[in-house]
Write a protein that holds these residues in place. Structure first.
Motif, mmCIF file in Angstrom:
data_model
loop_
_atom_site.group_PDB
_atom_site.id
_atom_site.type_symbol
_atom_site.label_atom_id
_atom_site.label_comp_id
_atom_site.label_asym_id
_atom_site.label_seq_id
_atom_site.Cartn_x
_atom_site.Cartn_y
_atom_site.Cartn_z
ATOM 1 N N LEU A 131 -0.480 2.522 9.188
ATOM 2 C CA LEU A 131 -0.165 1.096 9.070
ATOM 3 C C LEU A 131 -1.182 0.275 9.840
ATOM 4 O O LEU A 131 -1.441 0.556 11.020
ATOM 5 N N LEU A 132 -1.749 -0.725 9.174
ATOM 6 C CA LEU A 132 -2.677 -1.643 9.831
ATOM 7 C C LEU A 132 -1.912 -2.914 10.176
ATOM 8 O O LEU A 132 -1.402 -3.602 9.279
ATOM 9 N N ALA A 133 -1.806 -3.203 11.473
ATOM 10 C CA ALA A 133 -0.956 -4.305 11.938
ATOM 11 C C ALA A 133 -1.444 -5.679 11.474
ATOM 12 O O ALA A 133 -0.657 -6.618 11.387
ATOM 13 N N ASP A 134 -2.740 -5.789 11.147
ATOM 14 C CA ASP A 134 -3.302 -7.056 10.640
ATOM 15 C C ASP A 134 -2.636 -7.508 9.354
ATOM 16 O O ASP A 134 -2.596 -8.684 9.043
ATOM 17 N N ASP A 135 -2.207 -6.537 8.557
ATOM 18 C CA ASP A 135 -1.521 -6.854 7.307
ATOM 19 C C ASP A 135 -0.041 -6.954 7.614
ATOM 20 O O ASP A 135 0.617 -5.941 7.860
ATOM 21 N N LEU A 136 0.455 -8.170 7.616
ATOM 22 C CA LEU A 136 1.868 -8.394 7.938
ATOM 23 C C LEU A 136 2.597 -8.697 6.633
ATOM 24 O O LEU A 136 2.139 -9.519 5.843
ATOM 25 N N ARG A 171 -13.544 -8.222 0.780
ATOM 26 C CA ARG A 171 -12.744 -8.021 1.999
ATOM 27 C C ARG A 171 -11.915 -6.742 1.960
ATOM 28 O O ARG A 171 -11.260 -6.401 2.950
ATOM 29 N N TYR A 172 -11.880 -6.059 0.789
ATOM 30 C CA TYR A 172 -10.887 -4.984 0.597
ATOM 31 C C TYR A 172 -11.475 -3.727 -0.022
ATOM 32 O O TYR A 172 -12.544 -3.762 -0.618
ATOM 33 N N GLY A 173 -10.693 -2.641 0.071
ATOM 34 C CA GLY A 173 -10.911 -1.497 -0.795
ATOM 35 C C GLY A 173 -10.371 -1.900 -2.162
ATOM 36 O O GLY A 173 -9.293 -2.493 -2.243
ATOM 37 N N ILE A 174 -11.134 -1.631 -3.231
ATOM 38 C CA ILE A 174 -10.709 -2.059 -4.571
ATOM 39 C C ILE A 174 -10.535 -0.845 -5.490
ATOM 40 O O ILE A 174 -11.375 0.056 -5.528
ATOM 41 N N VAL A 191 -13.391 1.763 -4.274
ATOM 42 C CA VAL A 191 -14.662 1.317 -3.676
ATOM 43 C C VAL A 191 -14.351 0.417 -2.485
ATOM 44 O O VAL A 191 -13.497 -0.464 -2.585
ATOM 45 N N GLU A 192 -15.049 0.614 -1.375
ATOM 46 C CA GLU A 192 -14.826 -0.214 -0.195
ATOM 47 C C GLU A 192 -15.665 -1.490 -0.270
ATOM 48 O O GLU A 192 -16.887 -1.442 -0.409
ATOM 49 N N LYS A 193 -14.967 -2.618 -0.216
ATOM 50 C CA LYS A 193 -15.570 -3.951 -0.120
ATOM 51 C C LYS A 193 -16.706 -4.214 -1.110
ATOM 52 O O LYS A 193 -17.835 -4.564 -0.711
ATOM 53 N N PRO A 194 -16.444 -4.069 -2.414
ATOM 54 C CA PRO A 194 -17.491 -4.383 -3.405
ATOM 55 C C PRO A 194 -17.652 -5.897 -3.584
ATOM 56 O O PRO A 194 -16.695 -6.654 -3.375
ATOM 57 N N ALA A 204 -6.329 -4.669 -4.937
ATOM 58 C CA ALA A 204 -6.850 -4.399 -3.593
ATOM 59 C C ALA A 204 -5.916 -3.539 -2.755
ATOM 60 O O ALA A 204 -4.689 -3.622 -2.883
ATOM 61 N N VAL A 205 -6.518 -2.738 -1.877
ATOM 62 C CA VAL A 205 -5.767 -1.917 -0.925
ATOM 63 C C VAL A 205 -5.269 -2.807 0.210
ATOM 64 O O VAL A 205 -6.039 -3.531 0.837
ATOM 65 N N ILE A 206 -3.977 -2.735 0.482
ATOM 66 C CA ILE A 206 -3.376 -3.421 1.628
ATOM 67 C C ILE A 206 -3.111 -2.329 2.670
ATOM 68 O O ILE A 206 -2.908 -1.167 2.316
ATOM 69 N N GLY A 207 -3.097 -2.695 3.938
ATOM 70 C CA GLY A 207 -3.105 -1.678 5.002
ATOM 71 C C GLY A 207 -1.854 -0.838 5.200
ATOM 72 O O GLY A 207 -1.310 -0.776 6.307
ATOM 73 N N ARG A 208 -1.402 -0.170 4.156
ATOM 74 C CA ARG A 208 -0.297 0.793 4.243
ATOM 75 C C ARG A 208 -0.688 2.012 3.419
ATOM 76 O O ARG A 208 -1.024 1.869 2.227
ATOM 77 N N LEU A 232 -12.082 5.156 5.554
ATOM 78 C CA LEU A 232 -10.946 5.893 5.012
ATOM 79 C C LEU A 232 -11.003 5.871 3.484
ATOM 80 O O LEU A 232 -10.742 6.872 2.812
ATOM 81 N N THR A 233 -11.388 4.710 2.961
ATOM 82 C CA THR A 233 -11.516 4.530 1.509
ATOM 83 C C THR A 233 -12.399 5.621 0.887
ATOM 84 O O THR A 233 -12.063 6.174 -0.156
ATOM 85 N N ASP A 234 -13.527 5.934 1.516
ATOM 86 C CA ASP A 234 -14.454 6.914 0.954
ATOM 87 C C ASP A 234 -13.839 8.312 0.947
ATOM 88 O O ASP A 234 -14.009 9.075 -0.008
HETATM 89 C C1 G1P Z 1 -9.358 -2.070 5.817
HETATM 90 C C2 G1P Z 1 -9.727 -1.063 4.722
HETATM 91 C C3 G1P Z 1 -9.742 -1.755 3.357
HETATM 92 C C4 G1P Z 1 -8.408 -2.435 3.120
HETATM 93 C C5 G1P Z 1 -8.079 -3.392 4.265
HETATM 94 C C6 G1P Z 1 -6.683 -3.962 4.104
HETATM 95 O O1 G1P Z 1 -10.405 -2.998 5.954
HETATM 96 O O2 G1P Z 1 -10.990 -0.503 5.015
HETATM 97 O O3 G1P Z 1 -9.980 -0.818 2.347
HETATM 98 O O4 G1P Z 1 -8.429 -3.129 1.880
HETATM 99 O O5 G1P Z 1 -8.142 -2.730 5.527
HETATM 100 O O6 G1P Z 1 -6.427 -4.939 5.074
HETATM 101 P P1 G1P Z 1 -10.563 -3.972 7.240
HETATM 102 O O7 G1P Z 1 -9.652 -5.147 6.971
HETATM 103 O O8 G1P Z 1 -10.142 -3.180 8.421
HETATM 104 O O9 G1P Z 1 -11.992 -4.364 7.261
#
Ligand code: G1P
Length: 289
Positions: A131-136, A171-174, A191-194, A204-208, A232-234
């Motif tokens: 879980l990425l806490a930035d994504d609420l 901004r995202y993994g796509i 793909v990471e951040k295309p 887009a990938v959200i941080g879960r 992580l995406t790769d």
């Molecule tokens: C990370 C991941 C990215 C994802 C994103 C979601 O990126 O690398 O694939 O889409 O979180 O918030 P970051 O935001 O840490 O650059």
């Protein structure tokens, strides 16, 4: 292999330079939305999904997070003496059980893939969550719980996904999507951040994440990707074909708390949704618009 998801990794090593000066002496994960730190929302989301073990991948200057998930003896004693039982109970409600929290340091800022890899021995050989806490995420049923519900059917790797404006793909993994039933999307590529012109979709990938432990074998290689970081995406993209891979379109509203406006919007939405202060927050807001 069992499909119970018991462990979650919380990568909290990032410097939070986008929130300076607030994050000069305080971890960005401790920034509060209304009155609760971002990291506590993530931990409570994990608890609501049945997670029992909490693994924080930290870095220098992050000790406030460890203190936050521990008893505060003086504070609790004072509340007890003052008869503030409700406050005391609330303070203890979300504390992980003793021995169920682990901290490991990332030691060098080498990317999200590297942060997750640092927790490999603490995870062992079972599927786990990240879980990425930035994504609420504001949701009736926690986003991770929705993923854990859907996981036994598909197994393999699972990510939370949502559609974003094409100009934001960087901004995202796509995801390069395959079969899509509106809820579960098969991931054919990632793909990471295309840049918008190179993005295979706007999904887009959200941080879960709910991941197979075999992802660590890919992260072991330490391959650098976008921005020179171990992504992580790769590692997940490299597993396509070897393990099932799905995106879950979750129900709920996601706020990008790594961004100033997103963080501000999260504060608005969470304040308005609160039974105790919602009406007052709405009245206060109306005088500005
Ligand atoms: C990370 C991941 C990215 C994802 C994103 C979601 O990126 O690398 O694939 O889409 O979180 O918030 P970051 O935001 O840490 O650059």
């Amino acid at each position: 292999m069992s499909v119970r998801i018991r462990k979650a990794i919380f990568p909290v090593g990032g410097l939070g330079t986008r929130f300076l000066p607030a994050t000069k002496a305080m971890p960005k994960e401790m920034l509060p939305v209304v009155d609760k730190p971002l990291i506590q929302y993530a931990v409570e989301e994990a608890q609501a999904a049945g997670i029992e073990e909490f693994i924080f991948v930290t870095g220098r200057g992050k000790t406030a997070i460890e203190d936050h998930f521990d008893h505060s003896f003086e504070l609790e004693k004072t509340l007890e003496e003052r008869g503030k039982t409700a406050e005391l109970e609330e303070l203890r409600r979300w504390l992980p059980k003793p021995g169920r929290v682990a901290y490991t340091r990332q030691m060098a800022p080498m990317g999200l893939g590297h942060a997750v890899w640092c927790a490999r021995d603490l995870v062992g050989d079972e599927p786990f969550a990240v879980l990425l806490a930035d994504d609420l995420i504001l949701a009736d049923r926690s986003c991770l719980a929705q993923m854990v519900d859907a996981y036994p059917e598909v197994r393999g790797n699972m990510i939370a996904v949502m559609d974003v404006p094409r100009e934001h793909t960087k901004r995202y993994g796509i995801v390069d999507p395959g079969r899509d039933d509106g809820k579960l999307v098969q991931v054919k590529g990632l793909v990471e951040k295309p840049t918008p012109d190179k993005a295979p979709s706007t999904c887009a990938v959200i941080g879960r994440y709910v991941l197979e432990p075999s992802v660590f074998r890919h992260l072991d290689k330490g391959t650098r990707g976008a921005g020179g970081e171990i992504q992580l995406t790769d590692a997940l993209a490299a597993m396509i074909g070897a393990a099932p891979f799905h995106g879950l379109r979750f129900t709920g509203t996601r706020f990008d708390c790594g961004d100033k406006v997103g963080f501000f919007e999260a504060n608005l939405a969470f304040a308005l949704a609160r039974p105790d202060i919602g009406a007052a927050a709405r009245a206060a807001m109306q005088s500005y618009v």
